[in-house]
Design a protein around this motif. Structure first.
Motif, PDB file in Angstrom:
ATOM      1  N   TRP A 108       0.858  -1.201   0.000  1.00 24.87           N
ATOM      2  CA  TRP A 108       0.000   0.000   0.000  1.00 24.87           C
ATOM      3  C   TRP A 108       0.885   1.240   0.000  1.00 24.87           C
ATOM      4  CZ3 TRP A 108      -1.161  -3.888   3.784  1.00 24.87           C
ATOM      5  CH2 TRP A 108      -2.274  -4.667   3.468  1.00 24.87           C
ATOM      6  N   LYS A 109       1.182   1.753  -1.185  1.00 27.17           N
ATOM      7  CA  LYS A 109       2.015   2.934  -1.312  1.00 27.17           C
ATOM      8  C   LYS A 109       1.308   4.150  -0.729  1.00 27.17           C
ATOM      9  CE  LYS A 109       5.422   1.140  -3.788  1.00 27.17           C
ATOM     10  NZ  LYS A 109       6.840   1.159  -3.383  1.00 27.17           N
ATOM     11  N   GLY A 110       2.057   4.979  -0.079  1.00 28.64           N
ATOM     12  CA  GLY A 110       1.475   6.192   0.473  1.00 28.64           C
ATOM     13  C   GLY A 110       2.116   6.540   1.811  1.00 28.64           C
ATOM     14  N   LYS A 111       2.023   7.804   2.172  1.00 28.58           N
ATOM     15  CA  LYS A 111       2.643   8.299   3.394  1.00 28.58           C
ATOM     16  C   LYS A 111       2.039   7.654   4.640  1.00 28.58           C
ATOM     17  CE  LYS A 111       3.893  12.640   5.699  1.00 28.58           C
ATOM     18  NZ  LYS A 111       3.812  14.127   5.609  1.00 28.58           N
ATOM     19  N   LYS A 112       0.708   7.519   4.649  1.00 29.78           N
ATOM     20  CA  LYS A 112       0.041   6.952   5.818  1.00 29.78           C
ATOM     21  C   LYS A 112       0.437   5.500   6.033  1.00 29.78           C
ATOM     22  CE  LYS A 112      -4.019   9.974   5.861  1.00 29.78           C
ATOM     23  NZ  LYS A 112      -5.503  10.051   5.777  1.00 29.78           N
ATOM     24  N   SER A 113       0.482   4.722   4.950  1.00 23.60           N
ATOM     25  CA  SER A 113       0.858   3.318   5.081  1.00 23.60           C
ATOM     26  C   SER A 113       2.326   3.188   5.473  1.00 23.60           C
ATOM     27  CB  SER A 113       0.595   2.562   3.767  1.00 23.60           C
ATOM     28  OG  SER A 113       1.396   3.073   2.719  1.00 23.60           O
ATOM     29  N   ALA A 114       3.163   4.112   5.001  1.00 23.32           N
ATOM     30  CA  ALA A 114       4.579   4.097   5.376  1.00 23.32           C
ATOM     31  C   ALA A 114       4.735   4.344   6.873  1.00 23.32           C
ATOM     32  CB  ALA A 114       5.343   5.152   4.580  1.00 23.32           C
ATOM     33  N   ILE A 115       4.018   5.336   7.382  1.00 25.99           N
ATOM     34  CA  ILE A 115       4.093   5.652   8.814  1.00 25.99           C
ATOM     35  C   ILE A 115       3.533   4.497   9.642  1.00 25.99           C
ATOM     36  CG2 ILE A 115       3.220   7.182  10.624  1.00 25.99           C
ATOM     37  CD1 ILE A 115       3.260   9.440   8.557  1.00 25.99           C
ATOM     38  N   PHE A 116       2.403   3.940   9.181  1.00 31.58           N
ATOM     39  CA  PHE A 116       1.803   2.822   9.915  1.00 31.58           C
ATOM     40  C   PHE A 116       2.737   1.613   9.935  1.00 31.58           C
ATOM     41  CE2 PHE A 116      -0.567  -1.207   9.666  1.00 31.58           C
ATOM     42  CZ  PHE A 116      -1.180  -1.186  10.917  1.00 31.58           C
ATOM     43  N   GLY A 117       3.276   1.250   8.768  1.00 34.60           N
ATOM     44  CA  GLY A 117       4.152   0.088   8.682  1.00 34.60           C
ATOM     45  C   GLY A 117       5.411   0.246   9.509  1.00 34.60           C
ATOM     46  N   ALA A 118       6.028   1.432   9.427  1.00 31.27           N
ATOM     47  CA  ALA A 118       7.254   1.677  10.181  1.00 31.27           C
ATOM     48  C   ALA A 118       6.989   1.729  11.683  1.00 31.27           C
ATOM     49  CB  ALA A 118       7.896   2.976   9.703  1.00 31.27           C
ATOM     50  N   SER A 119       5.865   2.313  12.063  1.00 35.41           N
ATOM     51  CA  SER A 119       5.504   2.369  13.488  1.00 35.41           C
ATOM     52  C   SER A 119       5.223   0.968  14.022  1.00 35.41           C
ATOM     53  CB  SER A 119       4.283   3.266  13.697  1.00 35.41           C
ATOM     54  OG  SER A 119       4.547   4.589  13.271  1.00 35.41           O
ATOM     55  N   LEU A 120       4.552   0.144  13.211  1.00 35.07           N
ATOM     56  CA  LEU A 120       4.312  -1.247  13.593  1.00 35.07           C
ATOM     57  C   LEU A 120       5.639  -1.985  13.753  1.00 35.07           C
ATOM     58  CD1 LEU A 120       2.276  -3.573  14.040  1.00 35.07           C
ATOM     59  CD2 LEU A 120       2.384  -4.005  11.574  1.00 35.07           C
ATOM     60  N   GLY A 121       6.563  -1.745  12.811  1.00 34.29           N
ATOM     61  CA  GLY A 121       7.880  -2.355  12.897  1.00 34.29           C
ATOM     62  C   GLY A 121       8.627  -1.917  14.144  1.00 34.29           C
ATOM     63  N   ALA A 122       8.511  -0.633  14.489  1.00 38.50           N
ATOM     64  CA  ALA A 122       9.165  -0.113  15.693  1.00 38.50           C
ATOM     65  C   ALA A 122       8.601  -0.769  16.951  1.00 38.50           C
ATOM     66  CB  ALA A 122       9.001   1.404  15.767  1.00 38.50           C
ATOM     67  N   PHE A 123       7.278  -0.955  16.979  1.00 38.27           N
ATOM     68  CA  PHE A 123       6.648  -1.620  18.125  1.00 38.27           C
ATOM     69  C   PHE A 123       7.101  -3.079  18.223  1.00 38.27           C
ATOM     70  CE2 PHE A 123       3.158  -4.151  19.926  1.00 38.27           C
ATOM     71  CZ  PHE A 123       3.042  -3.547  21.175  1.00 38.27           C
ATOM     72  N   LEU A 124       7.148  -3.763  17.079  1.00 33.22           N
ATOM     73  CA  LEU A 124       7.602  -5.160  17.072  1.00 33.22           C
ATOM     74  C   LEU A 124       9.052  -5.254  17.540  1.00 33.22           C
ATOM     75  CD1 LEU A 124       7.158  -8.143  16.341  1.00 33.22           C
ATOM     76  CD2 LEU A 124       7.840  -7.576  13.990  1.00 33.22           C
ATOM     77  N   MET A 125       9.881  -4.325  17.082  1.00 33.47           N
ATOM     78  CA  MET A 125      11.277  -4.292  17.504  1.00 33.47           C
ATOM     79  C   MET A 125      11.392  -4.115  19.014  1.00 33.47           C
ATOM     80  SD  MET A 125      14.399  -1.836  16.126  1.00 33.47           S
ATOM     81  CE  MET A 125      13.583  -0.286  16.536  1.00 33.47           C
ATOM     82  N   ALA A 126      10.555  -3.256  19.576  1.00 30.00           N
ATOM     83  CA  ALA A 126      10.585  -3.018  21.017  1.00 30.00           C
ATOM     84  C   ALA A 126      10.215  -4.274  21.799  1.00 30.00           C
ATOM     85  CB  ALA A 126       9.638  -1.877  21.372  1.00 30.00           C
ATOM     86  N   VAL A 127       9.201  -4.978  21.325  1.00 27.45           N
ATOM     87  CA  VAL A 127       8.769  -6.205  22.004  1.00 27.45           C
ATOM     88  C   VAL A 127       9.850  -7.280  21.909  1.00 27.45           C
ATOM     89  CG1 VAL A 127       7.092  -8.089  21.987  1.00 27.45           C
ATOM     90  CG2 VAL A 127       6.322  -5.735  21.668  1.00 27.45           C
ATOM     91  N   VAL A 128      10.393  -7.454  20.707  1.00 29.26           N
ATOM     92  CA  VAL A 128      11.419  -8.484  20.503  1.00 29.26           C
ATOM     93  C   VAL A 128      12.698  -8.144  21.280  1.00 29.26           C
ATOM     94  CG1 VAL A 128      12.882  -9.623  18.765  1.00 29.26           C
ATOM     95  CG2 VAL A 128      10.478  -9.162  18.273  1.00 29.26           C
TER      96      VAL A 128
END
Length: 207
Positions: A108-128
């Motif tokens: 899903w190209k777009g600024k919102k999806s980029a922010i959502f995906g990266a924020s999700l990745g950041a949260f996953l990184m924090a948990v791991v």
């Protein structure tokens, strides 16, 4: 597929490899530009070496983002002070950060999806990071620094902390999340301006 198309695809692949190498080198250098954070023990440092990985994942796909993370840590092995343990943990966390970000942005190209995906990745990184630090990194530290001494460094900031696991949950996980979100914020600010160069659209489009 005609010869022109094959030639163009080959040029794109070479350009992609070149950008991956360049971003890996930048990430490697950024690993050394670390600094202390007042609310964390002195042995925990902040750096922005995840930033090139995230940019690479957006520009060239999630696999490229993970490849940048891998190359960065392989280069750092030559001057490792942790016998590769720190680099292994850094790679695991970096991959957890950039791969989902790159996957979501590719679909899903777009600024919102980029922010959502990266924020999700950041949260996953924090948990791991809790699991990675508890079972990989800190057991290595115990060979050089007494476990109680590490706990005391955290207790100097928050006396109520009673265990290393609590330290990782209360301190390290939020720290890792903020570190990831900082890379997200910088990427959002600069990505639009540098993406044509990273993707080679300006250069390859003229050839």
């Amino acid at each position: 597929m005609n010869t022109v198309t094959k030639t163009r695809d080959r040029r794109i692949d070479v350009w992609k490899l070149t950008m991956t190498a360049m971003l890996s080198a930048i990430a490697f250098v950024l690993m050394f530009l670390e600094f202390s954070v007042p609310v964390m023990p002195p042995f925990i440092k902040m750096d922005l070496s995840d930033l090139p990985e995230l940019i690479g994942a957006f520009a060239m796909g999630p696999v490229s983002g993970v490849a940048i993370c891998l190359i960065k840590n392989l280069l750092h092995l030559f001057m490792s002070t942790t016998g590769g343990v720190g680099e292994l943990s850094n790679f695991i966390l970096g991959a957890c950060f950039v791969f989902p970000a790159g996957m979501i942005y590719r679909k899903w190209k777009g600024k919102k999806s980029a922010i959502f995906g990266a924020s999700l990745g950041a949260f996953l990184m924090a948990v791991v990071s809790i699991v990675s630090n508890y079972y990989i990194v800190y057991p290595f530290y115990y060979n050089f620094m007494d476990k109680d001494a590490i706990l005391s460094a955290y207790q100097a900031i928050l006396p109520g902390i009673q265990s290393i696991l609590q330290c990782l949950i209360v301190f390290n996980a939020p720290f890792t999340l903020v570190k990831g979100l900082l890379s997200v914020a910088v990427t959002v600010l600069i990505y639009k301006h540098i993406s044509p160069f990273l993707k080679g659209t300006n250069r390859l489009g003229k050839e």
